[in-house]
Design a protein around this motif. Structure first.
Motif, mmCIF file in Angstrom:
data_model
loop_
_atom_site.group_PDB
_atom_site.id
_atom_site.type_symbol
_atom_site.label_atom_id
_atom_site.label_comp_id
_atom_site.label_asym_id
_atom_site.label_seq_id
_atom_site.Cartn_x
_atom_site.Cartn_y
_atom_site.Cartn_z
ATOM 1 N N ALA A 90 -2.838 -2.053 1.664
ATOM 2 C CA ALA A 90 -2.690 -1.003 2.516
ATOM 3 C C ALA A 90 -2.067 0.087 1.410
ATOM 4 O O ALA A 90 -2.204 1.431 1.250
ATOM 5 C CB ALA A 90 -1.899 -1.158 3.501
ATOM 6 N N ARG A 91 -1.140 -0.325 0.661
ATOM 7 C CA ARG A 91 -0.223 0.548 -0.282
ATOM 8 C C ARG A 91 -1.149 1.413 -1.128
ATOM 9 O O ARG A 91 -0.634 2.352 -1.375
ATOM 10 C CB ARG A 91 0.802 -0.153 -0.981
ATOM 11 C CG ARG A 91 1.980 0.661 -1.290
ATOM 12 C CD ARG A 91 3.399 -0.145 -1.745
ATOM 13 N NE ARG A 91 3.059 -1.088 -2.773
ATOM 14 C CZ ARG A 91 3.749 -2.003 -3.282
ATOM 15 N NH1 ARG A 91 5.305 -1.929 -2.700
ATOM 16 N NH2 ARG A 91 3.849 -2.687 -4.305
ATOM 17 N N ASP A 129 -3.127 -7.640 -3.040
ATOM 18 C CA ASP A 129 -2.753 -7.482 -4.718
ATOM 19 C C ASP A 129 -1.882 -8.618 -5.210
ATOM 20 O O ASP A 129 -1.848 -8.916 -6.220
ATOM 21 C CB ASP A 129 -2.074 -6.110 -4.961
ATOM 22 C CG ASP A 129 -0.986 -5.748 -4.109
ATOM 23 O OD1 ASP A 129 -0.975 -5.913 -2.733
ATOM 24 O OD2 ASP A 129 0.131 -5.200 -4.578
ATOM 25 N N ALA A 138 6.736 -9.221 10.990
ATOM 26 C CA ALA A 138 7.496 -8.049 10.474
ATOM 27 C C ALA A 138 7.460 -7.955 8.942
ATOM 28 O O ALA A 138 7.316 -9.032 8.205
ATOM 29 C CB ALA A 138 8.932 -8.258 10.622
ATOM 30 N N GLY A 139 6.970 -6.902 8.417
ATOM 31 C CA GLY A 139 7.050 -6.377 7.160
ATOM 32 C C GLY A 139 5.780 -6.671 6.260
ATOM 33 O O GLY A 139 5.436 -6.586 5.130
ATOM 34 N N LYS A 176 -1.945 -6.885 1.454
ATOM 35 C CA LYS A 176 -1.168 -7.309 0.138
ATOM 36 C C LYS A 176 -2.042 -8.064 -0.571
ATOM 37 O O LYS A 176 -1.334 -8.844 -1.442
ATOM 38 C CB LYS A 176 0.139 -7.763 0.303
ATOM 39 C CG LYS A 176 0.962 -6.732 1.344
ATOM 40 C CD LYS A 176 2.532 -7.185 1.191
ATOM 41 C CE LYS A 176 3.264 -6.701 2.271
ATOM 42 N NZ LYS A 176 4.829 -6.976 2.377
ATOM 43 N N ARG A 197 6.239 5.654 7.039
ATOM 44 C CA ARG A 197 5.259 5.353 6.308
ATOM 45 C C ARG A 197 3.936 6.097 6.768
ATOM 46 O O ARG A 197 2.828 5.740 6.327
ATOM 47 C CB ARG A 197 5.026 3.854 6.553
ATOM 48 C CG ARG A 197 6.015 2.943 6.424
ATOM 49 C CD ARG A 197 5.767 1.819 5.441
ATOM 50 N NE ARG A 197 6.964 0.967 4.991
ATOM 51 C CZ ARG A 197 7.943 1.272 4.223
ATOM 52 N NH1 ARG A 197 7.612 2.299 3.275
ATOM 53 N NH2 ARG A 197 9.056 0.444 3.982
ATOM 54 N N GLY A 219 2.953 -5.262 6.383
ATOM 55 C CA GLY A 219 2.317 -3.972 6.039
ATOM 56 C C GLY A 219 1.663 -2.995 7.246
ATOM 57 O O GLY A 219 0.786 -2.266 6.890
ATOM 58 N N LYS A 220 2.054 -3.465 8.477
ATOM 59 C CA LYS A 220 1.117 -2.839 9.531
ATOM 60 C C LYS A 220 1.310 -1.270 9.621
ATOM 61 O O LYS A 220 0.152 -0.738 9.887
ATOM 62 C CB LYS A 220 1.805 -3.387 11.013
ATOM 63 C CG LYS A 220 1.794 -5.054 11.130
ATOM 64 C CD LYS A 220 2.450 -5.231 12.356
ATOM 65 C CE LYS A 220 3.831 -4.900 12.412
ATOM 66 N NZ LYS A 220 4.817 -5.655 11.417
ATOM 67 N N SER A 221 2.612 -0.831 9.176
ATOM 68 C CA SER A 221 2.589 0.556 9.389
ATOM 69 C C SER A 221 1.928 1.187 8.439
ATOM 70 O O SER A 221 0.966 2.300 8.503
ATOM 71 C CB SER A 221 4.110 1.281 9.496
ATOM 72 O OG SER A 221 4.761 0.864 10.399
ATOM 73 N N THR A 222 1.915 0.714 7.242
ATOM 74 C CA THR A 222 1.159 1.277 6.087
ATOM 75 C C THR A 222 -0.252 1.248 6.393
ATOM 76 O O THR A 222 -1.066 2.226 5.830
ATOM 77 C CB THR A 222 1.454 0.367 4.615
ATOM 78 O OG1 THR A 222 2.807 0.111 4.664
ATOM 79 C CG2 THR A 222 0.886 1.279 3.342
#
Ligand SMILES: Nc1nc2c(ncn2[C@@H]2O[C@H](COP(=O)(O)OP(=O)(O)OP(=O)(O)O)[C@@H](O)[C@H]2O)c(=O)[nH]1
Ligand SMILES: [Mg+2]
Lengths: 319, 139
Positions: A228-229, A195, A55-56, A193, A99, A58-61
């Motif tokens: 991803a972001r 970054d 969870a969290g 992530k 997202r 960044g899968k959807s992003t």
């Protein structure tokens, strides 16, 4: 609309018919089964890709930028995003569209949110069905986002050809989880992530784990770093997925691999049905209550009670 | 053997430009706690995005939350976008800041549930449960 109508409309590109049919598959209706059976011969054209991880991470992003990159390469994309159902109310808040805003006005994208609905094995049953519908409907790419949670995930992974396992730096637990068996289901590893500090350490840990894979494995999962972001790494990720797809097609064992995948699908589906039957039987006429009482009072043991339940099921099947 | 399970699916969307979605989130959680599957799309949704989501998600209910005062302009556009996609069987409801004098016109557009600022989530849940089971009975 009946199954025949739905089937022909889906093949004709009717998105509403597709949405209705997905609901039937989710609800496990007779119509849903008939549509699936009718469309199955038309599957096999799409690249099917699973995106999974904790969870969290960044899968959807990531799914969103992955889909955008596929669109940039001229491919249409069908997406199924699964979020957990509440164990208390059985309801769910499905927020993955938030997202994926950038994709929602694009006619070449079809996005469906789905709740896991919590029944053992039922999720892989539904996801397999929905992936097949999107494939038959003509989407070039079918993306399935699920939250990685152990055993269920291993089964859900059989719904797609290429599973992308997403992790993030400092998610030290993730590496432990992967040791516990999730590694085997992944064909591509993503460190999202990137970054954040620690991405290189995570990459080293993953590489070390991958080096423990059985010798002679024909496909070694590549490790792709993404942000991803910011949309970084999407092109590399699509390239890695394409390479795995090409490997599958050109492998000497392509037929074997496909048979192994559908074999796992059949087992998963049969298991889900058996589980439901056992549950229905157990709850009928208070069989489970009766057995539970006997076991609670130690007049019998759980193993024997389970055998009694199965015997009751078989008796029903024969009778 | 098949077991049929039907869940009520609700799209909760915020059309227009206002950026406050606390109310919409409270409603989304209440509906989830009542056993519904809520597709939450976030703020600043265009009528087209809302209609696409309703189509793809095959929802039973579309709930619009609006605080900006642009409802008389945006709601008819949402309905046009839904109709152009053949989505003609969803239950329409709305909430937020809607002046009393606009309510008849909004009902006329097809919104059977109109809930003002003081409305309770309990009433909304009851409204959805009753309306959806009635319309499923018809089909
Ligand atoms: N720093 C950083 N944050 C990111 C990156 N990608 C996603 N995020 C953030 O991580 C958070 C979770 O992103 P999601 O895409 O919702 O993650 P998810 O894995 O789909 O989450 P669930 O569906 O809830 O399991 C959001 O706040 C994102 O903005 C990235 O590359 N770097
Ligand atoms: Mg997500």
């Amino acid at each position: 609309m009946d199954a025949t109508d739905l089937t022909s409309r889906i093949l004709g590109g009717d998105r509403r018919a597709l949405a209705l049919a997905i609901t039937h598959v989710e609800n496990n209706t007779e119509t849903g089964r008939a549509v699936q059976a009718g469309l199955y011969p038309r599957t096999g054209q799409a690249q099917t890709i699973g995106v999974t991880g904790s969870a969290g991470v960044g899968k959807s992003t990531l799914a969103s930028v992955l889909a955008a990159e596929q669109r940039a390469r001229g491919r249409t994309v069908g997406i199924v995003a699964v979020d957990p159902s509440s164990p208390f109310s059985q309801g769910a808040i499905l927020g993955d569209r938030i997202r994926m805003q950038a994709l929602t006005a694009d006619g070449g994208v079809f996005l469906r949110s789905m709740a896991s609905r919590g029944s053992l094995g039922g999720l892989s049953e539904t996801t397999t069905g929905v992936v097949d519908l999107l494939d038959a409907a003509g989407y070039d790419i079918v993306l399935l986002e699920t939250v990685g949670a152990g055993q269920d995930e291993v089964e859900v992974a059989t719904a797609t050809q290429t599973t992308v396992l997403v992790t993030a730096p400092a998610a030290g637990d993730d590496v432990q989880v992967m040791k516990a068996g999730l590694m085997e289901i992944a064909q591509v590893m993503v460190i999202n992530k990137s970054d954040l500090a620690g991405a290189d350490t995570t990459a080293q840990q993953l590489r070390a784990l991958l080096s423990l894979a059985p010798a002679g494995r024909a496909w070694i999962p590549p490790i792709v770093k993404t942000v991803a972001r910011a949309g970084d790494g999407a092109a590399n990720l699509v390239d890695a997925i394409d390479q795995h797809q090409q490997h599958m097609r050109e492998s000497d064992h392509a037929g074997d691999e496909r048979r192994a995948l559908v074999r796992s699908q059949i087992i998963a589906l049969a298991r889900a049905s058996l589980y439901r039957e056992a549950l229905t039987m157990a709850e009928r006429e208070g069989i489970l209550d009766g057995l539970a009482e006997q076991v609670a009072e130690r007049r019998t043991d759980p193993r024997t009670a389970a055998d009694t339940l199965l015997a009751a099921m078989r008796g029903e099947g024969a009778g | 053997m098949t077991t049929e399970t039907k869940k009520i699916r609700v799209l909760v969307a915020k059309p227009g430009l206002d950026g406050h979605d606390r109310g919409a989130k409270v409603i989304a959680r209440a509906l989830r706690d009542a056993g519904m599957e809520v597709i939450y799309t976030g703020i600043r949704q265009t009528p087209r995005m809302i209609a696409e989501a309703a189509l793809q998600e095959d929802v039973d209910v579309v709930g619009l939350s609006i605080l900006s005062g642009a409802h008389m302009e945006l709601f008819p556009r949402v309905i046009t976008e839904l109709e152009s996609r053949g989505v003609d069987d969803v239950l329409l409801m709305c909430g937020g800041i809607i002046p009393e004098e606009d309510i008849p016109a909004i009902r006329e557009m097809g919104f059977t549930g109109v809930f003002g600022p003081g409305a309770s989530t309990v009433d909304m849940i009851e409204f959805i449960n009753l309306s959806v089971s009635a319309s499923r009975h018809e089909n």
